[in-house]
Design an enzyme around this catalytic site. Structure first.
Site, short mmCIF file in Angstrom:
data_model
loop_
_atom_site.label_atom_id
_atom_site.label_comp_id
_atom_site.label_asym_id
_atom_site.label_seq_id
_atom_site.Cartn_x
_atom_site.Cartn_y
_atom_site.Cartn_z
CB SER A 14 -0.88 0.01 1.26
OG SER A 14 -1.53 1.26 1.43
CE1 TYR A 17 -4.86 -2.81 4.70
CE2 TYR A 17 -3.89 -0.64 4.41
CZ TYR A 17 -4.39 -1.81 3.86
OH TYR A 17 -4.42 -1.97 2.50
#
Length: 239
Positions: free
Chosen positions: A134, A147
């Site tokens: 990400s 996350y």
């Protein structure tokens, strides 16, 4: 990498970015197997000609199911895409269970699946591992500490194993998506990239044997970070 006729496994491949990667690889002539948690969504993929594996990668049973589901196949492309968010809150002990699920799915599962399937990948002569991290692996946001941490950890792991495998014939690609419109991001504000457009950039990276693909707006974040990591962190922490 020419994916025509190659066997590929896409984890988390029945929804979101993973589904679009699977569809695009299939369109290029790959024999694609997808894994996921939802039998209903997987049956829909089976109807489109995909091999399917039901497996929740947050635990050992699901990891076993995915590995055993491709046993004996000439696996040449592994896309570690499966991922979940976390409802972890610093002042809520009960949310530690959500944190553990996120860590296991996003970080431990790619390690376990990669390690166990590496002999099959090496046996093909030419193969590739794709780890979907990400843009938040570059700089975190305060609203998603677990996350972000899992994606940063997977980014570090990816860079290290790429070096370990440099003479093996197995290439390692890291894909860093921006905010993408998926079920995970439902309710988030701001402009989102479509899953299809995100997947297209990742698949282009696979075809070009890239080591890293910064997708969409992540290109700008990577540029800012290269000039000033502190500025990148200040921008993203409130994102």
């Amino acid at each position: 990498m020419d994916v025509r006729g190659k066997t590929a496994l896409v984890t988390g491949g029945s929804d979101g970015i993973g589904r679009e990667i699977a569809l695009q690889l299939q369109g290029l002539g790959a024999d694609v197997i997808v894994s996921g948690r939802s039998p209903e969504k997987l049956q829909a993929m089976a109807a489109l000609g995909f091999g399917i594996i039901v497996g929740d990668l947050s635990g050992p049973t699901g990891i076993d199911a995915v590995v055993e589901g491709v046993a004996g196949k000439p696996l040449a492309l592994l896309v570690n895409n499966a991922g979940v968010g976390s409802d972890y809150a610093l002042d809520d002990i009960a949310s530690l269970a959500s944190a553990a699920q996120c860590i296991d799915t996003n970080f431990y599962a790619p390690i376990a699946v990669t390690t166990r399937l590496l002999p099959q990948l090496k046996a093909q002569g030419e193969a590739m591992i794709v780890n979907v991290t990400s843009g938040l692996a570059i700089a975190p946001r305060a609203g998603g500490p677990i996350y972000c941490a899992t994606k940063a950890a997977l980014r570090s792991y990816t860079q290290a194993v790429r070096y370990q495998l440099k003479d093996s014939g197995v290439k390692v690609l890291e894909a860093l998506p921006p905010l993408v419109a998926t079920n995970m991001t439902t309710g988030r504000g701001g402009k989102m990239m479509s899953a299809a457009d995100c997947a297209a950039e990742i698949v282009a990276g696979i075809k070009a044997n890239r080591a890293e693909v910064a997708v969409g707006q992540t290109k700008l974040l990577r540029l800012v970070h290269s000039m000033s990591p502190a500025l990148a962190r200040r921008i993203m922490i409130k994102f």
